[in-house]
Design a protein around this motif. Structure first.
Motif, short mmCIF file in Angstrom:
data_model
loop_
_atom_site.label_atom_id
_atom_site.label_comp_id
_atom_site.label_asym_id
_atom_site.label_seq_id
_atom_site.Cartn_x
_atom_site.Cartn_y
_atom_site.Cartn_z
N ILE A 247 -5.01 -63.67 -30.61
CA ILE A 247 -3.12 -62.69 -31.60
C ILE A 247 -3.85 -61.50 -32.08
CG2 ILE A 247 -2.08 -64.18 -31.82
CD1 ILE A 247 -1.81 -63.91 -34.90
N GLY A 248 -5.45 -61.81 -32.41
CA GLY A 248 -5.99 -60.16 -32.62
C GLY A 248 -5.43 -59.50 -31.72
N HIS A 249 -6.19 -60.19 -30.80
CA HIS A 249 -5.83 -58.96 -29.09
C HIS A 249 -4.61 -58.64 -28.69
CE1 HIS A 249 -9.86 -57.71 -29.88
NE2 HIS A 249 -9.83 -58.98 -30.66
N THR A 250 -3.26 -58.80 -29.13
CA THR A 250 -2.22 -58.99 -28.80
C THR A 250 -1.65 -57.16 -28.84
OG1 THR A 250 -1.43 -60.18 -30.87
CG2 THR A 250 -1.17 -61.29 -28.72
N LEU A 258 -8.96 -47.20 -30.32
CA LEU A 258 -9.49 -48.54 -29.64
C LEU A 258 -10.15 -49.86 -30.36
CD1 LEU A 258 -11.00 -48.67 -26.97
CD2 LEU A 258 -12.68 -47.53 -27.94
N CYS A 259 -9.41 -50.57 -29.36
CA CYS A 259 -10.19 -52.14 -30.04
C CYS A 259 -11.49 -52.35 -29.74
CB CYS A 259 -8.96 -52.97 -30.12
SG CYS A 259 -9.58 -54.47 -30.47
N ARG A 260 -12.11 -53.25 -30.63
CA ARG A 260 -14.17 -53.64 -29.68
C ARG A 260 -13.88 -53.80 -28.50
NH1 ARG A 260 -15.48 -59.01 -33.20
NH2 ARG A 260 -13.72 -59.33 -33.50
N CYS A 261 -12.44 -54.66 -28.44
CA CYS A 261 -12.12 -55.46 -27.05
C CYS A 261 -12.18 -54.41 -25.72
CB CYS A 261 -11.61 -56.00 -27.28
SG CYS A 261 -9.95 -55.88 -27.13
N GLY A 262 -12.05 -53.02 -26.12
CA GLY A 262 -11.90 -51.61 -25.21
C GLY A 262 -10.65 -52.39 -24.98
N GLY A 265 -4.64 -50.80 -29.77
CA GLY A 265 -3.90 -50.52 -30.09
C GLY A 265 -3.71 -52.25 -30.27
N CYS A 266 -4.75 -52.94 -30.16
CA CYS A 266 -4.82 -53.99 -30.86
C CYS A 266 -4.19 -54.36 -32.18
CB CYS A 266 -5.82 -55.05 -30.31
SG CYS A 266 -6.97 -55.25 -28.44
N LEU A 267 -3.81 -55.96 -32.51
CA LEU A 267 -3.45 -55.63 -34.24
C LEU A 267 -4.48 -55.86 -34.34
CD1 LEU A 267 -1.28 -57.24 -35.62
CD2 LEU A 267 -2.09 -59.15 -35.05
ZN LIG Z 1 -8.67 -55.81 -29.32
#
Ligand SMILES: [Zn+2]
Length: 396
Positions: A247-250, A258-262, A265-267
């Motif tokens: 859920i961290g990347h929803t 910017l999230c570390r997943c690329g 605005g991820c949670l």
């Molecule tokens: Zn993410």
């Protein structure tokens, strides 16, 4: 509280005689494990197996040293029944928590009680060096343990394919498609299970910390990242690719950081400890790690309080999504963030309540979990026990 029905796992349709026997064996063991002390007659009632079958299977468990007879229970008219109980020390299980800074491990008994614990700092190792560190930790833990080892349960961050024992992607450790289960199994000759760390934390709550096991529960771990372990129908639900609960990347917002997943605005970019430390550090440069954030939050620093409340609110919105999707009534929070204090929890609850459908939110309990420090390595142990003994039923 609703509790999981006893018989959860399903047998393959064309089960062989041996599979059926092993399956029934697990049902009987689980009935004894769940009740601490129970009689053959009660096991037959709980499992739907005949008295004769139960008697045979109990004899095998007694011979295998997994259970013992502990005296007689109250009589219900006839002869007082002999009570059976699982021997906690019958087998030891090794659980490993391959965290981002430290690899921690413990030998636990079948009740999740720690017999010994060791940890080794990661010191920036990754790739093969990190695998070598896993071996060193296992060697340290094995020294001097004379009980039979049921196996080694490993929990790691990232995407894990539990059915294959493969770490598909753990960015911090620079592991991709690493067959960690096979590497450990080949070296030590014992069964190995591999799980995602948040999923492991959920299994720890379910296996060792709930007397009444809710059939459905979501355990959310807020540390550097945010991840969930989803328990449905009394079992860990891992999804089609073992990635359920990421859920961290929803998405929380379309124009966030910017999230570390690329993605953007991820949670996790608001609700994680990593994000809170960064945001609070902009307010007060003395805040540079989780410990200083927690100290400032508990001291009531107004700038930090705003950061923590915003993070709690974001998590609450994420939880509202889960409530709407799954209608799960038990949400359990674990991980370093639970030390932030009551205001964080209040913000989480508030946002979940106001963002979810009121009728669903009203019945949902959001609470702090009981397993904390050791949640992941206990959960790794629970995962291994699940796979080897069926104590929490089988895989998804
Ligand atoms: Zn993410």
């Amino acid at each position: 509280m609703t509790t999981a029905p006893m018989i959860q796992a399903r047998l393959p349709e064309k089960a062989t005689h041996q599979q059926t026997r092993a399956f029934n064996q697990q049902l009987v063991l689980r009935a004894i494990y769940d009740r601490d002390a129970t009689s053959r007659a009660e096991i037959a009632r709980l499992t739907g197996l005949t008295r004769t079958t139960v008697s045979d299977l109990v004899t095998e468990l007694l011979q295998g040293g997994l259970v013992h007879e502990i005296g007689r229970g109250p009589s219900s008219g006839g002869k007082a029944p002999i009570l059976l109980s699982v021997i906690a020390e019958a087998r030891h299980v090794m659980g490993l928590d391959l965290g981002e800074d430290v690899f921690r491990g413990a030998i636990v008994n079948l009740r999740g009680e720690t017999v010994r614990a060791r940890s080794l700092p990661l010191d920036g190792r990754d790739g093969d060096d990190a695998v070598e560190l896993v071996f060193r930790l296992i060697d340290l833990l094995r020294q001097g343990d004379d009980r039979p080892l049921l196996g080694i349960g490993v929990a790691a961050p990232g995407l894990i394919d539990s059915s294959a024992g493969v770490v598909r992607s753990a960015v911090n450790l620079d592991w991709s498609d690493l067959p960690l289960g096979r590497l450990i199994g080949d070296r030590y000759g014992v069964p190995v299970s591999v799980a995602n760390d948040s999923q492991a934390a959920a299994l720890a709550e379910l296996t060792f910390h709930r007397r009444l096991r809710p059939a459905n529960m979501v355990v959310i771990r807020v540390g550097r990242g945010v991840g969930a372990g989803i328990i449905l129908g009394g079992q860990l639900f891992q999804g089609d690719g073992s990635g359920a609960g990421e859920i961290g990347h929803t998405p929380l917002s379309a124009d966030g950081e910017l999230c570390r997943c690329g993605n953007v605005g991820c949670l996790e970019t608001v609700a994680s400890m990593r994000a809170m430390v960064a945001a609070a550090g902009r307010h007060d440069p003395a805040i540079h790690d989780e410990a200083s954030l927690i100290a400032a939050s508990r001291a009531g620093d107004p700038g930090v309080r705003a950061v923590v409340q915003e993070a709690g609110r974001a998590l609450g919105i994420g939880i509202a999504g889960l409530i709407g999707t799954l209608n799960v009534r038990h949400i359990v929070l674990v991980g370093p963030a639970v030390a932030l204090g009551p205001e964080w929890l209040a913000a989480v609850r508030d946002a979940a309540r106001t963002s979810a459908l009121p009728l669903l939110a009203r019945d949902t309990l959001i609470e702090i979990g009981r397993a904390q420090e050791d949640a992941i390595l206990l959960g790794a142990s629970a995962h291994l026990m699940t796979e080897q003994l069926g104590l929490v039923a089988g895989r998804h």
